[in-house]
Scaffold this active site. Structure first.
Site, PDB file in Angstrom:
ATOM      1  N   ASN A  70       0.845  -1.196   0.000  1.00 37.10           N
ATOM      2  CA  ASN A  70       0.000   0.000   0.000  1.00 37.10           C
ATOM      3  C   ASN A  70       0.880   1.246   0.000  1.00 37.10           C
ATOM      4  O   ASN A  70       1.959   1.273   0.607  1.00 37.10           O
ATOM      5  CB  ASN A  70      -1.007  -0.003   1.155  1.00 37.10           C
ATOM      6  CG  ASN A  70      -0.386  -0.210   2.520  1.00 37.10           C
ATOM      7  OD1 ASN A  70       0.689  -0.785   2.630  1.00 37.10           O
ATOM      8  ND2 ASN A  70      -1.058   0.254   3.549  1.00 37.10           N
ATOM      9  N   GLU A  72       0.388   5.233   0.628  1.00 34.65           N
ATOM     10  CA  GLU A  72      -0.542   6.275   1.071  1.00 34.65           C
ATOM     11  C   GLU A  72      -0.078   7.659   0.630  1.00 34.65           C
ATOM     12  O   GLU A  72       1.017   7.824   0.080  1.00 34.65           O
ATOM     13  CB  GLU A  72      -0.708   6.179   2.594  1.00 34.65           C
ATOM     14  CG  GLU A  72      -1.316   4.838   2.993  1.00 34.65           C
ATOM     15  CD  GLU A  72      -1.628   4.708   4.467  1.00 34.65           C
ATOM     16  OE1 GLU A  72      -1.157   5.546   5.269  1.00 34.65           O
ATOM     17  OE2 GLU A  72      -2.349   3.747   4.816  1.00 34.65           O
ATOM     18  N   ASN A  73      -0.955   8.640   0.866  1.00 37.08           N
ATOM     19  CA  ASN A  73      -0.662   9.999   0.403  1.00 37.08           C
ATOM     20  C   ASN A  73      -1.260  11.004   1.391  1.00 37.08           C
ATOM     21  O   ASN A  73      -2.294  10.732   2.002  1.00 37.08           O
ATOM     22  CB  ASN A  73      -1.285  10.192  -0.993  1.00 37.08           C
ATOM     23  CG  ASN A  73      -0.778  11.451  -1.669  1.00 37.08           C
ATOM     24  OD1 ASN A  73      -1.290  12.542  -1.453  1.00 37.08           O
ATOM     25  ND2 ASN A  73       0.239  11.298  -2.484  1.00 37.08           N
ATOM     26  N   CYS A  81      -4.100   0.721  -2.399  1.00 39.05           N
ATOM     27  CA  CYS A  81      -4.019  -0.537  -1.667  1.00 39.05           C
ATOM     28  C   CYS A  81      -2.930  -1.423  -2.291  1.00 39.05           C
ATOM     29  O   CYS A  81      -2.606  -1.289  -3.474  1.00 39.05           O
ATOM     30  CB  CYS A  81      -5.346  -1.288  -1.736  1.00 39.05           C
ATOM     31  SG  CYS A  81      -6.660  -0.534  -0.775  1.00 39.05           S
ATOM     32  N   GLU A  83      -3.102  -4.539  -3.140  1.00 37.34           N
ATOM     33  CA  GLU A  83      -3.607  -5.381  -4.221  1.00 37.34           C
ATOM     34  C   GLU A  83      -3.597  -4.622  -5.547  1.00 37.34           C
ATOM     35  O   GLU A  83      -3.179  -5.135  -6.579  1.00 37.34           O
ATOM     36  CB  GLU A  83      -5.054  -5.825  -3.929  1.00 37.34           C
ATOM     37  CG  GLU A  83      -5.209  -6.673  -2.691  1.00 37.34           C
ATOM     38  CD  GLU A  83      -5.495  -5.857  -1.440  1.00 37.34           C
ATOM     39  OE1 GLU A  83      -4.865  -4.795  -1.263  1.00 37.34           O
ATOM     40  OE2 GLU A  83      -6.348  -6.281  -0.657  1.00 37.34           O
ATOM     41  N   CYS A 115     -10.616  -4.532   0.393  1.00 38.44           N
ATOM     42  CA  CYS A 115     -11.689  -3.531   0.336  1.00 38.44           C
ATOM     43  C   CYS A 115     -12.533  -3.741  -0.925  1.00 38.44           C
ATOM     44  O   CYS A 115     -12.141  -4.459  -1.853  1.00 38.44           O
ATOM     45  CB  CYS A 115     -11.093  -2.124   0.358  1.00 38.44           C
ATOM     46  SG  CYS A 115     -10.348  -1.614  -1.196  1.00 38.44           S
ATOM     47  N   CYS A 118     -10.836  -2.993  -4.233  1.00 40.95           N
ATOM     48  CA  CYS A 118      -9.872  -4.012  -4.683  1.00 40.95           C
ATOM     49  C   CYS A 118     -10.592  -5.252  -5.197  1.00 40.95           C
ATOM     50  O   CYS A 118     -10.130  -5.907  -6.132  1.00 40.95           O
ATOM     51  CB  CYS A 118      -8.913  -4.375  -3.552  1.00 40.95           C
ATOM     52  SG  CYS A 118      -7.642  -3.118  -3.307  1.00 40.95           S
TER      53      CYS A 118
HETATM   54  N1  THU Z   1      -5.287  -1.636   2.483  1.00 46.67           N
HETATM   55  C1  THU Z   1      -4.718  -2.453   1.540  1.00 46.67           C
HETATM   56  O1  THU Z   1      -3.634  -2.164   1.037  1.00 46.67           O
HETATM   57  N2  THU Z   1      -5.371  -3.580   1.178  1.00 46.67           N
HETATM   58  C2  THU Z   1      -6.535  -4.003   1.724  1.00 46.67           C
HETATM   59  O2  THU Z   1      -7.018  -5.063   1.356  1.00 46.67           O
HETATM   60  C3  THU Z   1      -7.213  -3.199   2.734  1.00 46.67           C
HETATM   61  C4  THU Z   1      -6.562  -1.895   3.090  1.00 46.67           C
HETATM   62  C5  THU Z   1      -4.539  -0.448   2.900  1.00 46.67           C
HETATM   63  C6  THU Z   1      -5.106   0.858   2.459  1.00 46.67           C
HETATM   64  C7  THU Z   1      -4.535   1.808   3.492  1.00 46.67           C
HETATM   65  O3  THU Z   1      -3.231   2.198   3.089  1.00 46.67           O
HETATM   66  C8  THU Z   1      -4.425   0.957   4.731  1.00 46.67           C
HETATM   67  O4  THU Z   1      -4.505  -0.394   4.306  1.00 46.67           O
HETATM   68  C9  THU Z   1      -5.504   1.232   5.751  1.00 46.67           C
HETATM   69  O5  THU Z   1      -6.754   1.182   5.196  1.00 46.67           O
END
Ligand code: THU
Length: 168
Positions: A70, A72-73, A81, A83, A115, A118
């Protein structure tokens, strides 16, 4: 630590034939390898805001593995995410047929559940997947079960009631 495995994404006939011949042992070996790689990918997670690390390892039809995390920003809604990072890496290098993806987080007792966004992203490329833990236990579910009544590429080809002009 919890891992998720997406298994047997969309395959063509040749791949189906090949996968029919692969043994349970081979599959287990692949799963273990992918779980290990997804845990490694998690180390690169950029998550200063959520502090929730996620890594993924995606097995393409020819045995190539792509990994991602993942990202983030500061503008929160732009975060990616693991995935989607991983699948986008693979697709942008010419891969569209996948067999398995493993996803790792730091959750202790529970499986990480992808999520909704994804799930839709995965549905574009596959329809079978399962959830696994490093202790060997896993729950198998289809994308259809996780994302019922979904919208996919085939919907764009269905008969429409109205025609629109190009560019509308
Ligand atoms: N996140 C994922 O990378 N994959 C998932 O299946 C669920 C959530 C990440 C997004 C964000 O950076 C962090 O987890 C918290 O939501």
């Amino acid at each position: 630590m919890t891992d998720l495995r997406i298994n047997d994404l969309r395959v063509d006939e040749a791949d189906t034939e090949a996968s029919n011949h692969s043994s349970e042992k081979e599959n287990e070996d692949w799963i273990k390898t992918l779980i290990y790689q997804s845990q490694g990918a998690k180390e690169f997670s950029y998550c200063p805001y959520s502090k929730f690390r996620v890594g993924a390892a995606l097995l393409a039809h020819d045995g190539t593995v792509f990994t991602g995390c993942n990202v983030e920003n500061a503008s929160y809604n732009l975060g990616l995410c693991a995935e989607r990072t991983t699948i986008a890496k693979a697709v942008s290098e010419g891969y569209r047929r996948f067999k398995t993806i493993a996803i790792a987080s730091d959750l202790e007792d529970q499986f990480i559940s992808p999520c909704g966004g994804c799930r839709q992203f995965m549905q574009e490329f596959g329809d079978q997947w399962s959830v696994s833990k490093p202790d060997g236990s896993y729950v198998e579910m289809t994308v259809g079960e996780l994302l019922p009544v979904s919208f996919g590429p085939e919907d764009l080809k269905k008969k429409t009631m109205f025609t629109t002009q190009n560019g509308s």
